[in-house]
Design an enzyme around this catalytic site. Structure first.
Site: not given
Ligand SMILES: [Zn+2]
Length: 194
Positions: A22, A167
């Site tokens: 992400d 992430h």
């Protein structure tokens, strides 16, 4: 958080584990992670932030060209609960439009910032033909818990069928630098399970 959806089977799978990254694209960390995935021939889904995507068009095209899914993670990553219903709709719409502009394909998956749901966002998501994807297991690769040792421990607990949150975007409190220390080992494990 378990999210059932018939479309989930279309998430690129590494074995039976669904890897998601992400908050990118990130000039520094996204290429590193793409290299690691390519080395193991593993596919993932990158939930990109629209306005960052427009700043890194070549990187978004590289994600798609390597066979990964590009998912919609909103236009600007503002917390859904701080937005008016109309602003929340625009976050979904503009995030999807940025992806479509860059890779010529509408995103099929949406993940709201912080995993926080708003009815207006979900309506806009459905209108755009996207499916909600949250996660089962977080690497917690951010904040004070986001050290390599802890990330590694959490990734070792991943089980078949899990959607794993990580992430590649290094803004704010995210710590992709810690993630990439342990990602090669995690990816190697996944291959052994196949
Ligand atoms: Zn995010």
């Amino acid at each position: 958080m378990k999210t059932f959806s018939p479309a989930m089977a279309r998430l690129p799978a590494a074995g039976s584990v669904y890897l998601t990254f992400d908050d990118g694209p990130d000039e520094h960390w996204t290429p590193r992670i793409l290299d690691l995935l390519a080395h193991r021939n593993i596919l993932a889904t990158f939930f990109v932030v629209g306005r960052f995507a427009l700043e890194q068009p070549e990187l978004v095209r590289r994600i798609a060209a390597q066979g990964h899914e590009v998912g919609n993670h909103s236009w600007s990553h503002r917390h859904p609960w701080t937005l008016s219903p109309e602003a929340a709709r625009l976050e979904v719409r503009d995030g999807a439009a940025a992806i479509a502009d860059l890779i010529g394909q509408e995103p099929v998956f949406f993940r709201p910032p912080h995993g926080r749901l708003r009815r207006s966002m979900l309506e806009e998501m459905e209108r755009g033909g996207q499916t909600l994807v949250l996660w089962d297991r977080s690497a917690v690769d951010w904040g004070p818990l986001g050290r390599a040792s802890g990330i590694s421990r959490r990734l070792k607990a991943v089980q078949g069928g899990d959607i794993v949150l990580m992430h590649d975007g290094g803004r704010g409190i995210n710590r992709p630098g810690e993630l990439v220390k342990v990602l090669p080992q995690f990816l190697a494990q996944l291959r052994q399970h196949e």
